[in-house]
Scaffold this motif. Sequence first.
Motif, short mmCIF file in Angstrom:
data_model
loop_
_atom_site.label_atom_id
_atom_site.label_comp_id
_atom_site.label_asym_id
_atom_site.label_seq_id
_atom_site.Cartn_x
_atom_site.Cartn_y
_atom_site.Cartn_z
N ASP A 189 -3.17 8.24 6.59
CA ASP A 189 -3.86 7.96 5.33
C ASP A 189 -4.15 6.48 5.16
O ASP A 189 -5.19 6.10 4.60
CB ASP A 189 -3.02 8.45 4.14
N GLU A 190 -3.25 5.63 5.63
CA GLU A 190 -3.49 4.19 5.48
C GLU A 190 -4.74 3.76 6.24
O GLU A 190 -5.47 2.86 5.80
CB GLU A 190 -2.25 3.39 5.94
N SER A 191 -5.02 4.41 7.36
CA SER A 191 -6.19 4.06 8.16
C SER A 191 -7.46 4.72 7.65
O SER A 191 -8.53 4.10 7.60
CB SER A 191 -5.97 4.46 9.63
N LEU A 221 3.40 -1.45 3.95
CA LEU A 221 3.01 -0.05 3.75
C LEU A 221 4.24 0.80 3.51
O LEU A 221 5.25 0.64 4.20
CB LEU A 221 2.27 0.45 5.00
N VAL A 222 4.15 1.70 2.55
CA VAL A 222 5.17 2.74 2.40
C VAL A 222 4.48 4.09 2.48
O VAL A 222 3.44 4.32 1.86
CB VAL A 222 5.97 2.59 1.08
N THR A 223 5.06 4.98 3.27
CA THR A 223 4.52 6.32 3.48
C THR A 223 5.54 7.32 2.98
O THR A 223 6.73 7.22 3.28
CB THR A 223 4.22 6.55 4.97
N ALA A 224 5.06 8.30 2.21
CA ALA A 224 5.99 9.23 1.57
C ALA A 224 6.53 10.27 2.52
O ALA A 224 7.73 10.59 2.50
CB ALA A 224 5.31 9.90 0.38
N THR A 225 5.67 10.85 3.36
CA THR A 225 6.10 11.94 4.24
C THR A 225 5.81 11.59 5.69
O THR A 225 5.09 10.63 5.99
CB THR A 225 5.37 13.26 3.90
N ARG A 248 -11.73 1.55 13.72
CA ARG A 248 -11.95 2.60 14.72
C ARG A 248 -10.73 2.73 15.63
O ARG A 248 -10.27 3.85 15.90
CB ARG A 248 -13.20 2.28 15.56
N ARG A 249 -10.18 1.61 16.07
CA ARG A 249 -8.99 1.68 16.94
C ARG A 249 -7.79 2.26 16.20
O ARG A 249 -6.99 3.00 16.78
CB ARG A 249 -8.68 0.29 17.50
N ALA A 250 -7.66 1.93 14.92
CA ALA A 250 -6.57 2.50 14.13
C ALA A 250 -6.73 4.01 14.02
O ALA A 250 -5.76 4.76 14.18
CB ALA A 250 -6.53 1.86 12.75
N ALA A 259 0.84 -1.19 0.00
CA ALA A 259 0.00 0.00 0.00
C ALA A 259 0.88 1.24 0.00
O ALA A 259 1.82 1.33 0.79
CB ALA A 259 -0.92 0.01 1.22
N VAL A 260 0.57 2.20 -0.87
CA VAL A 260 1.36 3.43 -1.01
C VAL A 260 0.51 4.60 -0.52
O VAL A 260 -0.57 4.86 -1.07
CB VAL A 260 1.78 3.66 -2.48
N HIS A 261 1.02 5.31 0.49
CA HIS A 261 0.28 6.44 1.05
C HIS A 261 1.19 7.65 1.24
O HIS A 261 2.41 7.54 1.18
CB HIS A 261 -0.38 6.04 2.37
N ALA A 262 0.55 8.80 1.46
CA ALA A 262 1.27 10.07 1.51
C ALA A 262 1.70 10.46 2.91
O ALA A 262 2.80 10.98 3.10
CB ALA A 262 0.42 11.18 0.90
#
Length: 273
Positions: free
Chosen positions: A24-26, A45-49, A227-229, A17-20
Amino acid sequence: MTIDPWQLLDEASTVLAVHAHPDDESLSTGALIAALTASGTRVELVTATRGEEGEVVPGAVEPEDTRPLELIREAEIDEATATLGIAARHMLGTAPALAAGADPRVYRDSGMQWIREGLAGPSDTTGPDSFTRRPLEDAVADLVALIEHVRPDVVVGYDDGGTYGHPDHVQAHHVAAAACTRTGTPMLEVASGEAPEGADGADGADGRSAADAFLWRDHPGTGETVRRAAESYRTQLGVVGWAGPERSDGIAIRHVGGQDDLVPLRTGLRLRR
């Protein structure tokens, strides 16, 4: 022949999963990720910032906590990803999400401002080291390196609307699309916005052909996990409660800026062509 994106996902052993930003992933794919991990699919997961430009909910950080916001948000994303069952998370620009021979690089949060309700645009203060200002090729090369390391069966990312137009989300779409093209990896785009009325199959209401339309799926049983996330992101939002009959629509939240929003328990996907 139209390829069902859900069939690709159901058959995948590993999904990237690619997120900013952290959260955002949640908020964008929490129910999808929770459903995948519960079924035994490995999700990375990879997060850009690091979300450095985010506002902070008043009172969310104790006065004696002097950590910079990016470290606080790092702790939040660690909590959220553990809740969702994500097997590994990465930061773009940090190995293994770093092109061979490159020095580690930080893609800073570009910030945003509201253009109108529900639509974001670039911030007036976006700096040269931000995700949207750094060379696109750097980010693409870093994501290619991660894809070659993880070897996912599919990549999940934003559609070209970037969920609500945030410039970092739009940039993440372009980076993921280019990296998937370069590596020959199928990319599944997550629909911006909510599902249209009665959209259990292809949605052609946006004027696209049936092959380009989104297919929607509910994710029953994921609500408590999502919800917990979401509750992990105390600096960014407050969870208001459940939405819809029998809690089926999702989780109602209020962003730090006061905007009310819904974390859906339904996802629309299409295969990027």
